[in-house]
Scaffold this motif. Structure first.
Motif, mmCIF file in Angstrom:
data_model
loop_
_atom_site.group_PDB
_atom_site.id
_atom_site.type_symbol
_atom_site.label_atom_id
_atom_site.label_comp_id
_atom_site.label_asym_id
_atom_site.label_seq_id
_atom_site.Cartn_x
_atom_site.Cartn_y
_atom_site.Cartn_z
ATOM 1 N N MET A 281 42.000 27.346 63.366
ATOM 2 C CA MET A 281 42.291 28.057 62.124
ATOM 3 C C MET A 281 42.042 27.086 60.981
ATOM 4 N N LYS A 282 41.242 27.499 59.999
ATOM 5 C CA LYS A 282 40.979 26.647 58.834
ATOM 6 C C LYS A 282 41.654 27.289 57.626
ATOM 7 N N HIS A 283 42.185 26.453 56.731
ATOM 8 C CA HIS A 283 42.976 26.941 55.614
ATOM 9 C C HIS A 283 42.595 26.096 54.403
ATOM 10 N N LYS A 284 41.984 26.714 53.380
ATOM 11 C CA LYS A 284 41.606 25.951 52.180
ATOM 12 C C LYS A 284 42.344 26.545 50.983
ATOM 13 N N GLU A 285 42.684 25.681 50.006
ATOM 14 C CA GLU A 285 43.352 26.173 48.802
ATOM 15 C C GLU A 285 42.635 25.701 47.559
ATOM 16 N N GLY A 286 42.484 26.590 46.575
ATOM 17 C CA GLY A 286 41.929 26.205 45.270
ATOM 18 C C GLY A 286 42.804 26.820 44.192
ATOM 19 N N GLN A 287 42.309 26.818 42.948
ATOM 20 C CA GLN A 287 43.092 27.383 41.841
ATOM 21 C C GLN A 287 42.214 28.284 41.001
ATOM 22 N N VAL A 288 42.882 29.267 40.353
ATOM 23 C CA VAL A 288 42.155 30.098 39.397
ATOM 24 C C VAL A 288 42.017 29.284 38.116
ATOM 25 N N GLU A 289 40.786 29.120 37.667
ATOM 26 C CA GLU A 289 40.531 28.399 36.408
ATOM 27 C C GLU A 289 40.830 29.314 35.224
ATOM 28 N N ARG A 290 40.315 30.560 35.311
ATOM 29 C CA ARG A 290 40.572 31.511 34.206
ATOM 30 C C ARG A 290 40.174 32.918 34.649
ATOM 31 N N VAL A 291 40.632 33.870 33.877
ATOM 32 C CA VAL A 291 40.256 35.265 34.111
ATOM 33 C C VAL A 291 38.858 35.474 33.535
ATOM 34 N N ASN A 292 38.011 36.155 34.298
ATOM 35 C CA ASN A 292 36.666 36.465 33.785
ATOM 36 C C ASN A 292 36.697 37.845 33.102
ATOM 37 N N ASP A 293 37.181 38.849 33.857
ATOM 38 C CA ASP A 293 37.463 40.167 33.274
ATOM 39 C C ASP A 293 38.554 40.789 34.147
ATOM 40 N N ASP A 294 38.859 42.079 33.941
ATOM 41 C CA ASP A 294 39.974 42.682 34.685
ATOM 42 C C ASP A 294 39.739 42.695 36.199
ATOM 43 N N ILE B 97 37.444 33.229 37.729
ATOM 44 C CA ILE B 97 36.649 32.048 38.050
ATOM 45 C C ILE B 97 37.599 31.056 38.740
ATOM 46 N N GLY B 98 37.167 30.514 39.911
ATOM 47 C CA GLY B 98 38.029 29.593 40.658
ATOM 48 C C GLY B 98 37.436 28.194 40.701
ATOM 49 N N ARG B 99 38.302 27.206 41.027
ATOM 50 C CA ARG B 99 37.830 25.826 41.166
ATOM 51 C C ARG B 99 38.635 25.131 42.274
ATOM 52 N N SER B 100 38.230 23.903 42.595
ATOM 53 C CA SER B 100 38.957 23.019 43.533
ATOM 54 C C SER B 100 39.005 23.522 44.981
ATOM 55 N N LEU B 101 38.242 24.584 45.288
ATOM 56 C CA LEU B 101 38.235 25.053 46.670
ATOM 57 C C LEU B 101 37.110 24.347 47.430
ATOM 58 N N PHE B 102 36.041 24.031 46.698
ATOM 59 C CA PHE B 102 34.875 23.407 47.345
ATOM 60 C C PHE B 102 34.543 22.092 46.659
ATOM 61 N N LYS B 103 33.907 21.204 47.385
ATOM 62 C CA LYS B 103 33.366 19.992 46.769
ATOM 63 C C LYS B 103 32.125 20.393 45.963
ATOM 64 N N LYS B 104 31.771 19.526 45.052
ATOM 65 C CA LYS B 104 30.641 19.772 44.166
ATOM 66 C C LYS B 104 29.361 20.068 44.965
ATOM 67 N N ASP C 61 52.960 25.240 31.415
ATOM 68 C CA ASP C 61 54.302 25.458 31.970
ATOM 69 C C ASP C 61 54.250 26.437 33.135
ATOM 70 N N SER C 62 53.398 27.475 33.016
ATOM 71 C CA SER C 62 53.365 28.460 34.095
ATOM 72 C C SER C 62 52.692 27.837 35.327
ATOM 73 N N GLN C 63 53.136 28.303 36.515
ATOM 74 C CA GLN C 63 52.579 27.783 37.773
ATOM 75 C C GLN C 63 51.109 28.168 37.882
ATOM 76 N N PRO C 64 50.241 27.266 38.403
ATOM 77 C CA PRO C 64 48.856 27.685 38.592
ATOM 78 C C PRO C 64 48.779 28.794 39.641
ATOM 79 N N VAL C 65 47.801 29.667 39.492
ATOM 80 C CA VAL C 65 47.604 30.727 40.488
ATOM 81 C C VAL C 65 46.666 30.165 41.560
ATOM 82 N N LEU C 66 47.145 30.162 42.812
ATOM 83 C CA LEU C 66 46.363 29.553 43.905
ATOM 84 C C LEU C 66 45.420 30.572 44.533
#
Length: 577
Positions: free
Chosen positions: A455-468, A472-479, A553-558
């Motif tokens: 079982m593989k488990h990766k975590e990243g973060q939402v950088e920002r909302v693109n639309d509804d 856009i996400g980041r930190s899930l993959f290496k460059k 202050d708000s928690q990042p969305v994972l």
């Protein structure tokens, strides 16, 4: 000839394994018990004579009238064949090799020393391979006469305590002096307690279950030529049966020979079966080629490069059993280095499942384990608590060199490089060989059939909302990761929404996620509505600083990506159920 045949037919052969720590007096005990010495008996090896240590499975026998409780069997006499098993480590394989034909184990303990490393290991092997045991406290002549009885009683209690949690609890314990005065004493010194021991052995004898079916397999322990007759191989039949004129194979040499004549304890016979001690005569074969080894039905043994076994940890082994670790693997009559990988049926499927014990099911999926799971192993990624312990665990063994062995044979894994004097059990696990890989290229032909996944488990973060409907996400993959490989995989946000990876976004390892059911208002709020373009700093720094602070202050969305990958899948595909 007929009389000789009848003599063999009325004698019941019962194999007693004589095991114990080095120098506990096993050979002297076998000598004291024996009358007929079979060919291999009593250390024919010169190196062993010098050291006074048994190096080979020596065999000898003695015959007694049939005890009353066996009178219904149709036999007239009971022959005890003593299998004198070597006590030192490098020869653990000899004991294991002969284990399947030992009907009763006689554990010899030096009464002045008690349990020692090898006696403990013998006990472990006994528990795996045998159901009945008697304990013989030897060398009682070394105890001072006035304290002898008390010392024997003390050691008897100690042994009873040692055996308490084994399958041999409550087994008989008897004391003897097999060679009073030690090895140098004159032969005229009479052994003490031997007739009582013979009576005890008679009372423990039973009609062993012998199976003449299946392929013939014999462990040869001695090979010599007789002028004008041919070459005689003596040994013990481990499985099946053999008759005159049968063809037998010597797998180590890839040659087959016809059985010209056979003898059991100096009597000619025309057939023999599992558990019998036998001499087979063949012609045109140089005895020097085979001092010891296996003889079998042609093509019944397989030579394998890797194997799948059912596996059980030996409780006395201190330490964990880790995947990728190397062990000495003993199977058939060989010991070879091998690497292990442990796996089991994934929870909760294993709860109700009864697994077959005589074959392996390639149709199922299995979960990779970093190590063998026990109650105490606390596997970080493995199940916890009794109800989550897998009912059955398996191991893939990959050998450093090919091994020739019977199918479904007993397998033992040990750490024989541990110091013999360190007083720890070196036997780590045991099991049964279920599948063997005979192909040299087994990693391409055999392993891909084995559906073991991680079982593989990766975590990243939402950088920002693109639309509804996307973020856009980041930190899930290496460059440098090729995000294309992950397109279409499902992800979950820590706020509960489910989405799919749509593709990369820019050059820095960021990516776009499509959220089919749309973002929840509170998620958009948590992300600070970051689809709005930031206000320019020139309109007063205060607003944009406030917005950034509120987002900090708000928690990042994972973003959570979970998938499984099959260990032996050449394409290394990511699979989501």
């Amino acid at each position: 000839m007929a009389a000789a045949m009848a003599a063999v037919g009325v004698t019941l052969n019962f194999n007693v394994g004589v095991l114990g720590h080095i120098d506990s007096g096993k050979t002297s005990l076998a000598k004291a018990l024996s009358t007929t010495a079979s060919t291999a008996a009593f250390d024919k090896n010169p190196q062993s004579r010098e050291r006074g240590i048994t190096l080979d499975l020596g065999f000898s026998s003695f015959t007694v009238p049939l005890p009353e409780h066996l009178s219904h069997t149709g036999y007239k006499r009971l022959q005890f064949t003593l299998v004198d098993c070597p006590g030192h480590a490098s020869l653990i394989r000899t004991i294991i090799g002969g284990a399947q034909i030992i009907d009763l184990m006689m554990l010899v303990i030096d009464v002045t020393k008690g349990m020692q490393t090898q006696s403990a290991e013998c006990l472990v092997i006994g528990q795996i391979a045998c159901n009945k045991m008697v304990v013989v406290l030897n060398k009682t002549d070394l105890l001072p006469e006035n304290k002898r009885q008390a010392a024997i009683e003390r050691m008897t209690k100690k042994m009873q305590k040692t055996l308490e949690n084994t399958k041999f609890h409550g087994c008989p314990i008897i004391s003897v002096a097999a060679k009073p005065g030690g090895p140098e004493a004159p032969e005229s010194e009479t052994a003490q307690g031997i007739s009582e021991l013979i009576e005890l052995l008679k009372s423990q004898a039973y009609l062993p279950r012998r199976d003449p079916s299946g392929p013939f397999l014999m462990a040869v322990d001695h090979c010599f030529s007789i002028k004008g007759q041919g070459t005689v191989m003596t040994g013990t039949i481990l499985s099946g049966s053999v008759s005159l004129n049968d063809n037998v194979e010597i797998p180590a040499l890839k040659v087959s020979k016809k059985v010209k004549s056979m003898q059991m304890f100096h009597q000619p016979v025309s057939s023999a079966m599992q558990g019998d001690r036998l001499g087979i005569c063949v012609t045109q074969f140089d005895p020097k080629l085979l001092e010891r080894g296996l003889v079998c039905t042609p093509d019944s043994l397989h030579t394998i490069h890797a194997a799948i076994i059912s596996v059980n940890k030996i409780p006395y082994f201190k330490g964990s059993l880790h995947t990728k670790a190397k062990f000495h693997i003993t199977l058939g009559h060989e010991t070879v280095m091998g690497k292990v990988m442990f796996f089991s049926v994934p929870p909760p499927l294993h709860i109700n499942q009864e697994e077959p014990t005589d074959h392996f099911d390639f149709g199922k999926e299995y979960l990779y384990q970093d190590s063998y799971i026990t109650k105490d192993s606390g596997n970080a990624d493995g199940p916890q608590g009794d109800e989550l312990l897998p009912k059955e665990q398996w191991a893939l063994l990959e050998f450093e060199r090919p091994v020739t062995c019977p199918k479904l044979c007993l397998v033992i894994g040990s750490k024989l490089d541990t110091d013999i004097h360190s007083n720890t059990c070196r036997l780590a696990f045991h099991g049964v060989l279920l599948e063997g890989a005979e192909d040299k290229n087994y990693s391409e032909t055999f392993l891909p059939k084995l559906k073991v996944f991680k079982m593989k488990h990766k975590e990243g973060q939402v950088e920002r909302v693109n639309d509804d409907y996307s973020v856009i996400g980041r930190s899930l993959f290496k460059k440098e990761t090729n995000i294309q490989l992950f397109v279409g995989l499902k992800v979950k946000l820590s706020t509960g929404e489910e989405g799919t990876i749509e593709g990369s976004f820019g050059q820095s390892g960021k990516f776009k996620i499509r959220i089919p059911n749309g973002l929840k208002p509170e998620t958009k709020q948590a992300l600070g509505g970051s689809s709005k373009k930031k206000t320019k700093a020139s309109k007063g720094d205060t607003e944009s600083t406030k917005e950034e602070e509120s987002r900090a202050d708000s928690q990042p969305v994972l973003i959570i990506l979970a998938f499984k990958r099959y260990v032996f899948d050449p394409q290394k595909k990511m699979v989501q159920s």
